[in-house]
Design an enzyme around this catalytic site. Structure first.
Site, PDB file in Angstrom:
ATOM      1  N   LYS A   1     -40.670  -5.836 -96.190  1.00 28.50           N
ATOM      2  CA  LYS A   1     -39.942  -5.524 -95.277  1.00 28.50           C
ATOM      3  C   LYS A   1     -40.357  -5.942 -94.035  1.00 28.50           C
ATOM      4  O   LYS A   1     -41.282  -4.782 -93.388  1.00 28.50           O
ATOM      5  CB  LYS A   1     -39.395  -3.990 -95.364  1.00 28.50           C
ATOM      6  CG  LYS A   1     -38.165  -3.691 -94.359  1.00 28.50           C
ATOM      7  CD  LYS A   1     -38.042  -2.474 -93.770  1.00 28.50           C
ATOM      8  CE  LYS A   1     -38.666  -2.236 -92.710  1.00 28.50           C
ATOM      9  NZ  LYS A   1     -38.322  -2.749 -91.646  1.00 28.50           N
TER      10      LYS A   1
ATOM     11  N   GLU B   1     -52.466   0.788 -92.047  1.00 28.52           N
ATOM     12  CA  GLU B   1     -53.209   0.291 -90.632  1.00 28.52           C
ATOM     13  C   GLU B   1     -52.417   0.979 -89.609  1.00 28.52           C
ATOM     14  O   GLU B   1     -51.244   0.220 -89.438  1.00 28.52           O
ATOM     15  CB  GLU B   1     -53.231  -1.302 -90.629  1.00 28.52           C
ATOM     16  CG  GLU B   1     -53.947  -1.942 -91.780  1.00 28.52           C
ATOM     17  CD  GLU B   1     -55.136  -1.926 -91.621  1.00 28.52           C
ATOM     18  OE1 GLU B   1     -55.923  -1.426 -90.690  1.00 28.52           O
ATOM     19  OE2 GLU B   1     -55.962  -2.169 -92.761  1.00 28.52           O
TER      20      GLU B   1
ATOM     21  N   CYS C   1     -52.877  -3.054 -81.573  1.00 28.08           N
ATOM     22  CA  CYS C   1     -53.234  -1.850 -82.199  1.00 28.08           C
ATOM     23  C   CYS C   1     -54.647  -1.679 -81.563  1.00 28.08           C
ATOM     24  O   CYS C   1     -55.203  -0.377 -81.580  1.00 28.08           O
ATOM     25  CB  CYS C   1     -53.143  -1.894 -83.415  1.00 28.08           C
ATOM     26  SG  CYS C   1     -53.658  -3.219 -84.434  1.00 28.08           S
TER      27      CYS C   1
ATOM     28  N   GLU D   1     -51.678   6.673 -77.788  1.00 27.73           N
ATOM     29  CA  GLU D   1     -51.338   5.374 -78.014  1.00 27.73           C
ATOM     30  C   GLU D   1     -50.099   4.910 -77.282  1.00 27.73           C
ATOM     31  O   GLU D   1     -49.219   5.540 -77.594  1.00 27.73           O
ATOM     32  CB  GLU D   1     -51.229   4.613 -79.260  1.00 27.73           C
ATOM     33  CG  GLU D   1     -51.118   3.422 -79.292  1.00 27.73           C
ATOM     34  CD  GLU D   1     -51.134   2.978 -80.896  1.00 27.73           C
ATOM     35  OE1 GLU D   1     -50.142   3.105 -81.567  1.00 27.73           O
ATOM     36  OE2 GLU D   1     -51.880   1.813 -81.158  1.00 27.73           O
TER      37      GLU D   1
HETATM   38  P1  NAD Z   1     -43.354   1.760 -86.674  1.00 26.89           P
HETATM   39  O1  NAD Z   1     -44.198   2.792 -87.706  1.00 26.89           O
HETATM   40  O2  NAD Z   1     -42.097   2.280 -86.155  1.00 26.89           O
HETATM   41  O3  NAD Z   1     -42.698   0.885 -87.760  1.00 26.89           O
HETATM   42  C1  NAD Z   1     -43.499  -0.033 -88.642  1.00 26.89           C
HETATM   43  C2  NAD Z   1     -42.580  -0.460 -89.625  1.00 26.89           C
HETATM   44  O4  NAD Z   1     -42.236   0.700 -90.558  1.00 26.89           O
HETATM   45  C3  NAD Z   1     -41.229  -1.069 -89.448  1.00 26.89           C
HETATM   46  O5  NAD Z   1     -40.974  -2.278 -90.375  1.00 26.89           O
HETATM   47  C4  NAD Z   1     -40.374   0.067 -89.547  1.00 26.89           C
HETATM   48  O6  NAD Z   1     -39.005  -0.594 -89.876  1.00 26.89           O
HETATM   49  C5  NAD Z   1     -41.053   0.835 -90.743  1.00 26.89           C
HETATM   50  N1  NAD Z   1     -40.535   2.068 -90.762  1.00 26.89           N
HETATM   51  C6  NAD Z   1     -39.990   2.817 -90.033  1.00 26.89           C
HETATM   52  N2  NAD Z   1     -39.730   4.040 -90.330  1.00 26.89           N
HETATM   53  C7  NAD Z   1     -39.872   4.183 -91.758  1.00 26.89           C
HETATM   54  C8  NAD Z   1     -39.779   4.877 -92.872  1.00 26.89           C
HETATM   55  N3  NAD Z   1     -39.201   6.170 -92.580  1.00 26.89           N
HETATM   56  N4  NAD Z   1     -40.097   4.625 -94.172  1.00 26.89           N
HETATM   57  C9  NAD Z   1     -40.490   3.372 -94.267  1.00 26.89           C
HETATM   58  N5  NAD Z   1     -40.784   2.363 -93.406  1.00 26.89           N
HETATM   59  C10 NAD Z   1     -40.562   2.882 -92.113  1.00 26.89           C
HETATM   60  O7  NAD Z   1     -44.193   0.724 -85.759  1.00 26.89           O
HETATM   61  P2  NAD Z   1     -43.934  -0.156 -84.844  1.00 26.89           P
HETATM   62  O8  NAD Z   1     -43.335   0.631 -83.519  1.00 26.89           O
HETATM   63  O9  NAD Z   1     -43.086  -1.096 -85.604  1.00 26.89           O
HETATM   64  O10 NAD Z   1     -45.414  -0.859 -84.600  1.00 26.89           O
HETATM   65  C11 NAD Z   1     -46.226  -0.099 -83.504  1.00 26.89           C
HETATM   66  C12 NAD Z   1     -47.082   0.646 -84.157  1.00 26.89           C
HETATM   67  O11 NAD Z   1     -48.014  -0.175 -85.066  1.00 26.89           O
HETATM   68  C13 NAD Z   1     -48.234   1.185 -83.102  1.00 26.89           C
HETATM   69  O12 NAD Z   1     -48.754   2.606 -83.382  1.00 26.89           O
HETATM   70  C14 NAD Z   1     -49.531   0.387 -83.523  1.00 26.89           C
HETATM   71  O13 NAD Z   1     -50.671   0.730 -83.223  1.00 26.89           O
HETATM   72  C15 NAD Z   1     -49.282  -0.037 -85.114  1.00 26.89           C
HETATM   73  N6  NAD Z   1     -50.175  -1.123 -85.468  1.00 26.89           N
HETATM   74  C16 NAD Z   1     -51.117  -0.961 -86.126  1.00 26.89           C
HETATM   75  C17 NAD Z   1     -52.031  -2.034 -86.488  1.00 26.89           C
HETATM   76  C18 NAD Z   1     -53.165  -1.807 -87.357  1.00 26.89           C
HETATM   77  O14 NAD Z   1     -53.397  -2.915 -87.987  1.00 26.89           O
HETATM   78  N7  NAD Z   1     -53.939  -0.815 -87.224  1.00 26.89           N
HETATM   79  C19 NAD Z   1     -51.429  -3.430 -86.220  1.00 26.89           C
HETATM   80  C20 NAD Z   1     -50.443  -3.550 -85.612  1.00 26.89           C
HETATM   81  C21 NAD Z   1     -49.493  -2.388 -85.224  1.00 26.89           C
END
Ligand code: NAD
Length: 469
Positions: free
Chosen positions: A172, A247, A281, A377
């Protein structure tokens, strides 16, 4: 205007109509216009995809390394043929400047996938421990849930490793940037991967993401995104003791010691903090500078930030594009508004292009290490500069974080290496050491659990079995 409409999910080796007619619109964050849509998937779509992945598992897992390697090599070639299109679509749905997108949004995942094709063909050998033969096996059906900031790299880091290890996948992608992942589905179709080995269900986190995380037949959930969502996913998977790898976020520190090459350390540091408009990130969002050249560093960082051209992602002169969404822009502006440190570049009133979700590259000096901008962050172009007196204090400030994803140290090489070892973080770049797409990638503390990329990534998607003889 380019329009990209995707009306189906990729399930069981075919594009299939969704369960519901509801759609998710995809906005161009520069023009602020809707230019595409994908289906808003349902739990029923997830059931279908998980069932297809389950049916495909035994056959895919039983292939020889050479056969799986060949299949992934075909996938890599099919994706490589789409490299320009990947960069273009990321430019449209995320706003990454095209020049940068070609390298990091298209080039990087292609490199990672080529590495996994190679690892699939030549996996690590079985291990002998006394009378035991230790073998690696796939975990099973992997649910992969990814964020919007690197829409293909985050996907390939999971899908490439999971498939190479013999698992099958239900992906997804982020609902904010789902169109890039469809190019992977197109490549899977062209490469002729067996039906059900890779499945894509578009949709929102609360509906499709949570259906994947909680599905009884998903053996492992691999998630990249925010720490809050990672926590929710862990709870869902805990009920059935499914394996989870996470991650998550970061608040990485860039330590500039008194014997560092100051100009290089500051310029590279600012570039790192603002890569992808700060939506990275691993971004070094805290710059820690020895007091002996603190004032020079602040001045140089402010000047460097102020010189970054903002604009149309498709204009070759643009260095920083817009933030991914209006919501993200509002969130980042909130952090800037609440900050009480000394503003030396950017800020809420700095000029930005008239359309697009822009925030000017912003630098704060004299930041309290315990304040919100030093602890949370932000995920936008905001850099916090903090002074320190000696190495011990620098390490203490760097480690004063709930996160531990990345970091950097600049100084004479032995000393910088010694400081790097003391940082509680999954990766550290010493004196500008470049990102290695085959080295283990992952976080300490609330930055995550598990590792991606290279052989460590392959191991993450494997079970080990001890056979005694
Ligand atoms: P997010 O957590 O809002 O969403 C990430 C994914 O999770 C999306 O596909 C979203 O639809 C899904 N999601 C949201 N709620 C969910 C739920 N209740 N159950 C299952 N899936 C759900 O994050 P974002 O805003 O898309 O991305 C930004 C964040 O990602 C930042 O905090 C960033 O640091 C982190 N990030 C981490 C890494 C890493 O490798 N450590 C890499 C990139 C981004």
């Amino acid at each position: 205007m380019t329009s990209v409409f995707r009306d189906e999910h990729w399930i069981g080796g075919a594009f299939v109509p969704p369960d519901s007619g509801d759609r998710i619109e995809v906005e161009n964050p520069y023009t602020e216009e809707v230019f595409g849509h994908v289906p808003a998937g349902t739990a029923e779509d997830v059931n279908l995809a998980v069932s297809a992945a389950h049916q495909a598992l035994a056959g895919w897992a039983a292939l020889t390394p050479a056969e799986r390697g060949t299949a992934l090599d075909r996938l890599h070639r099919a994706l490589l043929a789409r490299a320009d299109e990947i960069a273009r679509i990321v430019g449209l749905e995320l706003g990454t400047p095209l020049k940068i997108a070609k390298v990091v949004q298209a080039g990087l995942p292609l490199t990672v996938l080529a590495g996994y094709a190679e690892l699939a063909a030549h996996p690590p050998a079985d291990e002998v421990i006394g009378n035991s033969l230790v073998v690696r096996e796939p975990v099973g059906v992997v649910g992969a849930i990814t964020p919007w900031n690197y829409p293909l790299h985050q996907v390939v880091a999971k899908v490439g490793a999971a498939l190479a290890a013999g698992n099958t996948v239900v992906l997804k992608p982020s609902e904010l940037t789902p169109l890039t992942a469809y190019l992977l589905a197109d490549a899977v179709a062209e490469a002729g991967l067996p039906p059900g080995v890779f499945n894509l269900v578009a949709g929102t986190g609360p509906v499709v993401g949570s259906a994947i995380a909680g599905h009884p037949d998903v053996d492992m959930v691999s998630f990249t995104g925010s720490t809050a969502t990672g926590r929710a996913i862990s709870h869902a998977a805990a009920d059935r003791i499914a394996k989870v790898s996470l991650e998550l976020g970061g608040k990485s520190a860039n330590l500039i010691l008194d014997d560092a090459d100051l100009v290089k350390a500051v310029k590279v540091g600012v570039g790192n903090a603002f890569l992808n408009s700060g939506q990275t990130c691993t971004a070094w969002t805290r710059m820690l500078v020895h007091r002996s050249h603190y004032d020079d560093a602040v001045e140089l960082a402010a000047k460097t930030a102020a010189g970054y051209p903002l604009g149309d992602p498709f204009d070759p002169a643009t260095r920083l594009g817009p933030l991914a969404s209006a919501g993200q822009r509002a969130r980042v502006r909130g952090f800037i508004e609440r900050a009480s440190a000394r503003l030396v570049a950017g800020g809420l009133d700095a000029p930005v292009p008239s359309t697009g979700h822009f925030v000017a590259p912003t630098v704060f000096a004299d930041v309290d290490p315990d304040s919100e901008i030093a602890q949370e962050e932000i995920f936008g172009p905001v850099l916090s500069i903090i002074p320190f007196g000696d190495d011990d204090e620098a390490v203490a400030i760097a480690n004063n974080s709930k996160y531990g994803l990345a970091g950097a140290v600049w100084g004479s090489s032995e000393r910088a290496l010694a400081v790097a070892r003391r940082l509680r973080t999954g990766a550290v770049d010493v004196n500008g050491g470049s990102f290695n797409p085959f080295a283990p990638f992952g976080g300490y503390k609330q930055s995550g659990i598990g590792r991606e990329l290279g052989a460590y990534g392959l191991a993450e998607f494997s079970q080990v079995k001890a056979i005694q003889r």
